[in-house]
Structures are given as C-alpha cells and as structure tokens.
Design an enzyme around this catalytic site. Sequence first.
Site, PDB file in Angstrom:
ATOM      1  N   HIS A 154      10.467  42.863 -70.958  1.00  0.00           N
ATOM      2  CA  HIS A 154      11.084  43.372 -72.196  1.00  0.00           C
ATOM      3  C   HIS A 154      10.604  44.765 -72.601  1.00  0.00           C
ATOM      4  O   HIS A 154      10.336  45.025 -73.777  1.00  0.00           O
ATOM      5  CB  HIS A 154      10.826  42.380 -73.334  1.00  0.00           C
TER       6      HIS A 154
ATOM      7  N   GLU B 109      21.399  36.495 -73.869  1.00  0.00           N
ATOM      8  CA  GLU B 109      21.102  37.925 -73.853  1.00  0.00           C
ATOM      9  C   GLU B 109      21.955  38.577 -72.777  1.00  0.00           C
ATOM     10  O   GLU B 109      21.744  38.350 -71.589  1.00  0.00           O
ATOM     11  CB  GLU B 109      19.622  38.136 -73.534  1.00  0.00           C
TER      12      GLU B 109
ATOM     13  N   HIS C 218      18.145  40.295 -78.555  1.00  0.00           N
ATOM     14  CA  HIS C 218      17.419  39.052 -78.276  1.00  0.00           C
ATOM     15  C   HIS C 218      17.506  38.057 -79.448  1.00  0.00           C
ATOM     16  O   HIS C 218      16.508  37.421 -79.806  1.00  0.00           O
ATOM     17  CB  HIS C 218      15.954  39.391 -77.970  1.00  0.00           C
TER      18      HIS C 218
ATOM     19  N   ASP D 274      16.097  29.229 -68.460  1.00  0.00           N
ATOM     20  CA  ASP D 274      15.571  30.585 -68.666  1.00  0.00           C
ATOM     21  C   ASP D 274      16.060  31.401 -67.469  1.00  0.00           C
ATOM     22  O   ASP D 274      15.272  31.882 -66.666  1.00  0.00           O
ATOM     23  CB  ASP D 274      14.036  30.549 -68.765  1.00  0.00           C
TER      24      ASP D 274
ATOM     25  N   ARG E 263      12.387  40.788 -66.787  1.00  0.00           N
ATOM     26  CA  ARG E 263      11.151  41.089 -66.058  1.00  0.00           C
ATOM     27  C   ARG E 263      11.337  42.081 -64.910  1.00  0.00           C
ATOM     28  O   ARG E 263      12.375  42.084 -64.248  1.00  0.00           O
ATOM     29  CB  ARG E 263      10.584  39.782 -65.493  1.00  0.00           C
TER      30      ARG E 263
HETATM   31  C1  BGC Z   1      12.803  35.306 -71.523  1.00  0.00           C
HETATM   32  C2  BGC Z   1      11.839  34.191 -71.808  1.00  0.00           C
HETATM   33  C3  BGC Z   1      10.870  34.668 -72.836  1.00  0.00           C
HETATM   34  C4  BGC Z   1      11.618  35.115 -74.066  1.00  0.00           C
HETATM   35  C5  BGC Z   1      10.710  35.721 -75.089  1.00  0.00           C
HETATM   36  C6  BGC Z   1      13.532  35.654 -72.781  1.00  0.00           C
HETATM   37  O1  BGC Z   1      14.379  36.714 -72.531  1.00  0.00           O
HETATM   38  O2  BGC Z   1      13.706  34.992 -70.504  1.00  0.00           O
HETATM   39  O3  BGC Z   1      11.148  33.816 -70.627  1.00  0.00           O
HETATM   40  O4  BGC Z   1       9.951  33.677 -73.171  1.00  0.00           O
HETATM   41  O5  BGC Z   1      12.572  36.077 -73.722  1.00  0.00           O
HETATM   42  O6  BGC Z   1      10.008  36.776 -74.529  1.00  0.00           O
END
Ligand code: BGC
Length: 348
Positions: free
Chosen positions: A104, A312, A178, A250, A79
């Site tokens: 992302h 990730e 991812h 997370d 983010r």
């Molecule tokens: C994020 C999550 C998100 C997921 C799918 C992860 O990298 O940290 O918060 O829900 O990606 O977008």
Amino acid sequence: MVIKELIGTNNGKEVYLVTLINKAGNVVRLSNFGARLTWIEVPDKNGIKDNVIFGYDTFDQIIKGDPYFGSVVGRYANRIAKGKFTLEGVEYHLTLNDGVNSEHGGPFGWHSQVWETAGVQDSKFPAIMFTLMSPDMQEGYPGNMDVKVRYTWTDNNELIIDYTCSTDKMSVLNITNHAYFNLHGAGNGDILDHQVVIKASTFVVVDSTLIPTGELRPVTGTPLDFSKPRAVGERIVENYGQIILGKGYDHTFVLDKKDPVDATVYDPQSGRLMEIMTDQPGVQFYTGNFLDGSMIGHGNKPYNYRSGLCLETGHYPDSPNHSEFPTTVLNRGETFNSQTIYRFSIKK
Ligand code: BGC
C-alpha cells in the site's frame, strides 16, 4: 451541497471534513487526510438511512486510527515482492511494511498524507477534488507524481471516483480506494450474509506472503467462484489452499469486462445493493480477515473480524515484477486517467 469544515492540523497542514449532500438528501463525508471517504449514508428497503463504510467521528480518531479505512492508496496499492523492482535498469527499493514485502505505498504512502482540497466548479452534482504532489523517491518510488482524486456524489447515489496522475520520471502506479463496506450499516454485525458477484473468470494465485505466483487460475469449481451470487460466508472456511493462505478472501480477481457492472454486493436483510464499475483490470476482494475489534469507529462501534469487505479496484499485486501482467508503468509525460463508480440502490 458541499460543506467544508476545518477539523484540525497535521504536520502544519489543515485537515478538513467535507460533506457532500445530494438531492435525495443522502450524505457522503470525506477528509483530505488520505483523500479518504469517512461516511456514505444510504437508505435501506424501509427508507431508513445508515452509513455503510468504516470510518471515524473525530479528527483525533482519524489520525490515530486504521490508516486505510476509506483512504486512497498509492503509489502502489497491494504488495510488491521484497519491496523491489527495476525500471530502465535501475533497481528501486521501497520501505518494507508487510513482512518481507512493501504494501500500500509504504507506511507513509498517500493514505497518510494531507492532500490539498480544491472546489469543483464544473459538476452538476456535489463534488470535491483532492490533490497531492508526491515527491521523487517518496517511500522509494521514482518521479515527482501529481495526483488528483475527484469524488462526485450524484443524485442517483453513485459515488464516482476519478483519478488523474502524471509523473516527471518513469514510475509505477496502482491507485485505489480502500473503503470497507458493510451494507447492514458499519458496525452492525458481519458481512458473511452479503451476496457477492464478481465478473471474473480467473483470479491471481498468491503464495504465503500474498505475492502472486504468476498463475491466473479459473474460478470454476473453487470457493472463489462469484460468477453467480454467493454469500461471502458460504465457502470462506473451506479447506482450499488459496483460502487458507488468504485467511479468507484476500485475492485479486481478473475482471472479464463483458458487462458494464464488474461486481455487486447485496445485503438481503437491508435490501441495499452496491454495484461497482471500473476501467481497471482487477479488483482485490478482501473480507476483513485481519480485523479484530480493536478499531473503534463511528458511534463507538468496534469493527470486528469480517465485519467489513473491500472491493479495491486496480491492477494486480506485484505487477512491476511480472511482465506478463498488465503494465503499471507510468511514463514521463503520460497522464493516467481512471474511473471507478460505486452505485447504491435497493434491490426490488
Ligand atoms: C490487503 C489485505 C490487508 C488490507 C489492509 C488489503 O488490500 O489485501 O491483506 O490486510 O488491505 O492493509
């Protein structure tokens, strides 16, 4: 062996499924749609092979399905607060797609692009390269960026991901893959029994929108302590502020970099072990807290709540707005090179 099959077209571009088969007969599949991994097949302790990542069987499912399963994420994975950052005195505004933040790389980030597919001549193992020219101001990011992602599948069941990026104007970059893993086999139960080690003494503390507060907090004494093997489910429901905000794990962990291996995941049931090695400063550990079974993947199996985990590799979230974090600025004329390896084996 490398097999390339045309499976459809998207925006006039050809979409392929690429199969890499190593000498052990284990199969990795990828697609140039999002430069994504769709399948990693490895044996369990009884020699029974299964695919251990989320993905889809058909072109239609890939195009309509969850955008991030196995994809490359960029230009900025994770983010950026309020979708804003400043470079050389210019404030840039990104597409917001996660409440008030940008996540992302925006809705049409690299995960949703059709990449070029190129053969690899100089590898002794099956390999494929995906390339992308991400134009200046795509999703709000400055600079034309050339991106190359090369996947190599060794005979030792190591998936090597090499990233190479360059830009013609100062920009920011945080690239990752991812993949969602379930070492029982994707679609076979949850990941709460998987034992995880993350070689990190601190983690990045986040606010209610999962944006870093700036604090790096020691993991000791918290549910985020994975310095010794810990089952994912052991402390995931604890009444701890950061776990509540993340709805589970997370969080970005700050890697210690004292050992070659940065993180491991072990499934006692199948005996499968996954080791992760990266040159990046962090790893986002996400436990599929937003999965709800609505995504149907390989073999028509639903991907339920916490049935997959992601590790990730990359930089911390929102680094463009935190000068105290390792820099994610890529200068004009500079080349970013990075490697992450996922190694699969059986724990004896
Ligand atoms: C994020 C999550 C998100 C997921 C799918 C992860 O990298 O940290 O918060 O829900 O990606 O977008």
